[in-house]
Design a protein around this motif. Sequence first.
Motif, PDB file in Angstrom:
ATOM      1  N   LEU A   5       7.457  16.122  14.051  1.00 17.85           N
ATOM      2  CA  LEU A   5       6.205  16.616  14.398  1.00 17.85           C
ATOM      3  C   LEU A   5       5.141  15.972  13.736  1.00 17.85           C
ATOM      4  O   LEU A   5       4.297  16.062  13.969  1.00 17.85           O
ATOM      5  CB  LEU A   5       6.338  18.545  13.170  1.00 17.85           C
ATOM      6  N   PHE A   6       5.255  15.922  12.800  1.00 19.95           N
ATOM      7  CA  PHE A   6       4.291  14.782  12.395  1.00 19.95           C
ATOM      8  C   PHE A   6       4.265  13.949  10.493  1.00 19.95           C
ATOM      9  O   PHE A   6       5.103  13.643  10.057  1.00 19.95           O
ATOM     10  CB  PHE A   6       2.680  15.551  11.612  1.00 19.95           C
ATOM     11  N   ILE A   7       3.650  12.777  10.445  1.00 18.39           N
ATOM     12  CA  ILE A   7       3.843  12.416   8.899  1.00 18.39           C
ATOM     13  C   ILE A   7       2.615  12.058   7.933  1.00 18.39           C
ATOM     14  O   ILE A   7       1.785  12.308   8.663  1.00 18.39           O
ATOM     15  CB  ILE A   7       3.520  10.954   9.819  1.00 18.39           C
ATOM     16  N   ASP A   8       2.891  12.732   6.594  1.00 21.12           N
ATOM     17  CA  ASP A   8       1.440  12.543   5.843  1.00 21.12           C
ATOM     18  C   ASP A   8       1.639  11.076   5.297  1.00 21.12           C
ATOM     19  O   ASP A   8       2.495  10.616   5.611  1.00 21.12           O
ATOM     20  CB  ASP A   8       1.655  13.881   4.804  1.00 21.12           C
ATOM     21  N   HIS A   9       0.303  10.421   5.539  1.00 24.67           N
ATOM     22  CA  HIS A   9       0.001   9.560   4.667  1.00 24.67           C
ATOM     23  C   HIS A   9      -1.336   9.401   3.654  1.00 24.67           C
ATOM     24  O   HIS A   9      -1.772  10.482   3.661  1.00 24.67           O
ATOM     25  CB  HIS A   9       0.767   7.979   6.164  1.00 24.67           C
ATOM     26  N   ALA A  10      -1.189   7.871   3.439  1.00 26.66           N
ATOM     27  CA  ALA A  10      -2.497   8.163   2.111  1.00 26.66           C
ATOM     28  C   ALA A  10      -3.916   8.627   2.882  1.00 26.66           C
ATOM     29  O   ALA A  10      -4.975   8.882   2.703  1.00 26.66           O
ATOM     30  CB  ALA A  10      -2.848   6.472   2.393  1.00 26.66           C
ATOM     31  N   LYS A  11      -3.751   8.227   4.078  1.00 27.57           N
ATOM     32  CA  LYS A  11      -5.802   8.373   5.165  1.00 27.57           C
ATOM     33  C   LYS A  11      -4.971  10.089   5.601  1.00 27.57           C
ATOM     34  O   LYS A  11      -6.683  10.783   6.228  1.00 27.57           O
ATOM     35  CB  LYS A  11      -5.387   7.616   6.182  1.00 27.57           C
ATOM     36  N   GLY A  12      -3.965  10.892   5.788  1.00 29.95           N
ATOM     37  CA  GLY A  12      -4.394  12.608   5.917  1.00 29.95           C
ATOM     38  C   GLY A  12      -2.556  12.402   6.804  1.00 29.95           C
ATOM     39  O   GLY A  12      -1.517  12.224   6.093  1.00 29.95           O
ATOM     40  N   ARG A  13      -2.588  12.776   8.317  1.00 29.27           N
ATOM     41  CA  ARG A  13      -2.166  14.251   8.612  1.00 29.27           C
ATOM     42  C   ARG A  13      -1.799  12.833  10.157  1.00 29.27           C
ATOM     43  O   ARG A  13      -2.963  12.903  10.709  1.00 29.27           O
ATOM     44  CB  ARG A  13      -1.750  14.852   8.815  1.00 29.27           C
ATOM     45  N   THR A  14      -0.589  12.450  10.299  1.00 30.46           N
ATOM     46  CA  THR A  14      -0.391  12.086  12.038  1.00 30.46           C
ATOM     47  C   THR A  14       0.428  12.725  12.561  1.00 30.46           C
ATOM     48  O   THR A  14       1.510  12.858  12.389  1.00 30.46           O
ATOM     49  CB  THR A  14      -0.299  10.090  12.467  1.00 30.46           C
ATOM     50  N   TRP A  15      -0.277  13.299  13.790  1.00 28.97           N
ATOM     51  CA  TRP A  15       0.959  14.179  14.560  1.00 28.97           C
ATOM     52  C   TRP A  15       1.651  13.130  15.169  1.00 28.97           C
ATOM     53  O   TRP A  15       1.386  12.401  16.231  1.00 28.97           O
ATOM     54  CB  TRP A  15       0.508  15.499  15.072  1.00 28.97           C
ATOM     55  N   LEU A  16       2.738  13.714  15.987  1.00 25.61           N
ATOM     56  CA  LEU A  16       3.987  12.472  16.845  1.00 25.61           C
ATOM     57  C   LEU A  16       3.977  13.045  17.868  1.00 25.61           C
ATOM     58  O   LEU A  16       4.745  14.922  17.705  1.00 25.61           O
ATOM     59  CB  LEU A  16       4.744  12.223  15.813  1.00 25.61           C
ATOM     60  N   LYS A  17       3.044  13.067  19.183  1.00 22.06           N
ATOM     61  CA  LYS A  17       3.196  14.227  20.342  1.00 22.06           C
ATOM     62  C   LYS A  17       5.330  13.294  21.143  1.00 22.06           C
ATOM     63  O   LYS A  17       5.496  12.317  21.336  1.00 22.06           O
ATOM     64  CB  LYS A  17       2.362  13.916  21.074  1.00 22.06           C
ATOM     65  N   TRP A  18       5.389  14.306  21.469  1.00 21.86           N
ATOM     66  CA  TRP A  18       6.556  14.989  22.060  1.00 21.86           C
ATOM     67  C   TRP A  18       6.173  14.141  24.026  1.00 21.86           C
ATOM     68  O   TRP A  18       5.768  14.947  25.237  1.00 21.86           O
ATOM     69  CB  TRP A  18       7.900  15.044  22.498  1.00 21.86           C
ATOM     70  N   HIS A  19       5.936  12.609  23.955  1.00 19.76           N
ATOM     71  CA  HIS A  19       5.828  12.217  25.292  1.00 19.76           C
ATOM     72  C   HIS A  19       6.388  12.113  26.091  1.00 19.76           C
ATOM     73  O   HIS A  19       7.862  12.217  26.722  1.00 19.76           O
ATOM     74  CB  HIS A  19       6.021  10.710  25.453  1.00 19.76           C
ATOM     75  N   ARG A  20       6.441  13.741  27.256  1.00 16.86           N
ATOM     76  CA  ARG A  20       6.787  13.961  28.526  1.00 16.86           C
ATOM     77  C   ARG A  20       7.737  14.798  28.370  1.00 16.86           C
ATOM     78  O   ARG A  20       8.703  14.696  28.795  1.00 16.86           O
ATOM     79  CB  ARG A  20       7.472  12.824  29.718  1.00 16.86           C
ATOM     80  N   GLY A  21       8.473  15.691  26.690  1.00 13.71           N
ATOM     81  CA  GLY A  21       8.549  16.730  26.536  1.00 13.71           C
ATOM     82  C   GLY A  21      10.060  15.745  25.770  1.00 13.71           C
ATOM     83  O   GLY A  21      11.146  16.718  25.107  1.00 13.71           O
ATOM     84  N   ARG A  22       9.515  14.626  25.419  1.00 14.28           N
ATOM     85  CA  ARG A  22      11.140  13.373  24.923  1.00 14.28           C
ATOM     86  C   ARG A  22      10.899  14.193  23.195  1.00 14.28           C
ATOM     87  O   ARG A  22       9.931  13.553  22.826  1.00 14.28           O
ATOM     88  CB  ARG A  22      11.185  12.278  25.306  1.00 14.28           C
ATOM     89  N   ARG A  23      11.542  14.638  22.738  1.00 17.65           N
ATOM     90  CA  ARG A  23      12.200  14.185  21.586  1.00 17.65           C
ATOM     91  C   ARG A  23      13.100  13.731  21.008  1.00 17.65           C
ATOM     92  O   ARG A  23      12.639  13.110  19.933  1.00 17.65           O
ATOM     93  CB  ARG A  23      12.914  15.668  20.608  1.00 17.65           C
ATOM     94  N   GLN A  24      13.450  12.648  21.593  1.00 18.86           N
ATOM     95  CA  GLN A  24      14.269  11.235  21.065  1.00 18.86           C
ATOM     96  C   GLN A  24      14.169  10.027  22.373  1.00 18.86           C
ATOM     97  O   GLN A  24      14.631  10.808  23.121  1.00 18.86           O
ATOM     98  CB  GLN A  24      15.255  11.789  20.051  1.00 18.86           C
TER      99      GLN A  24
END
Length: 277
Positions: A5-24
């Motif tokens: 869903l997302f990655i937490d890092h030093a600058k905050g949180r970045t969401w990973l969007k499922w492009h064209r509905g792809r999970r992997q």
Amino acid sequence: MAEPLFIDHAKGRTWLKWHRGRRQAGDMEFAPARILQGMRAGARVEVDLVRHAGGGFAVLHDETLDRGTDGTGRVDQASADQIRTLRRRDDAGGVTDVGVALLGDLCAALAGSLPDTALLQLDMKENADQIGDDDVAAFAASVGPVARHIIVSGGDAAMVARLQAAAPAVMTGYDPCHFGALTRLRESRDYAGFVAQALADAGQAQMIYLDYHAVLQADYDRFDLIAAFGAAGRRVDAYTLQAVTPQTVAIARHLMALGVDQITTDDPLGLWAACQA
């Protein structure tokens, strides 16, 4: 394994969007079951929409049926009932047993209890002058049950505004990288002017979608596009990281160091896992 869903890092949180509905990597684009899986998990999921005959939209990228389905001809010449009989093609062109989603059917399947974080991006492949009042009415009726989980986007701000006016509860996004804008930006390096024009065109859009190449080029030229849009109260999605490689992982980490709110990727699971290493 947790959903990507997302990655937490030093600058905050970045969401990973499922492009064209792809999970992997390897997932078929726009598979209805996978889209439902992502939304029910609370993911950010993107699909493309093309208008069909009779008013309404199909979850497809192309104006024709030939590449993505076992049908032929223009999407806008096919009725909803005709599209429901079609089957999707996989990346190799083979016909599968997976049907083509219609926006109304997809939203009806999503109605009910969704996690607050679930957000379905409807990326419109039409311009304002290509959609009719019947399409707008069908859009509003379709998204109604899940409007707070919808963000409608595109490179035509007038089209986005028209749809949002018919369905006020949906969020909006704007992509200023179309219609030759990136070519002009590469030539001019006028990043401040690019941001000013994008904000003028975007209206109240909450999300700005940027080709990641533009973000990196601006950073190389010592201009922070993400911070500039953030200062105007807009979130930024950088698109599209495709295969997960050492290079794309490095790009993702660079984007996160700049504070990007969301990254569009064809392999959310692979990128999520690589960034944990």
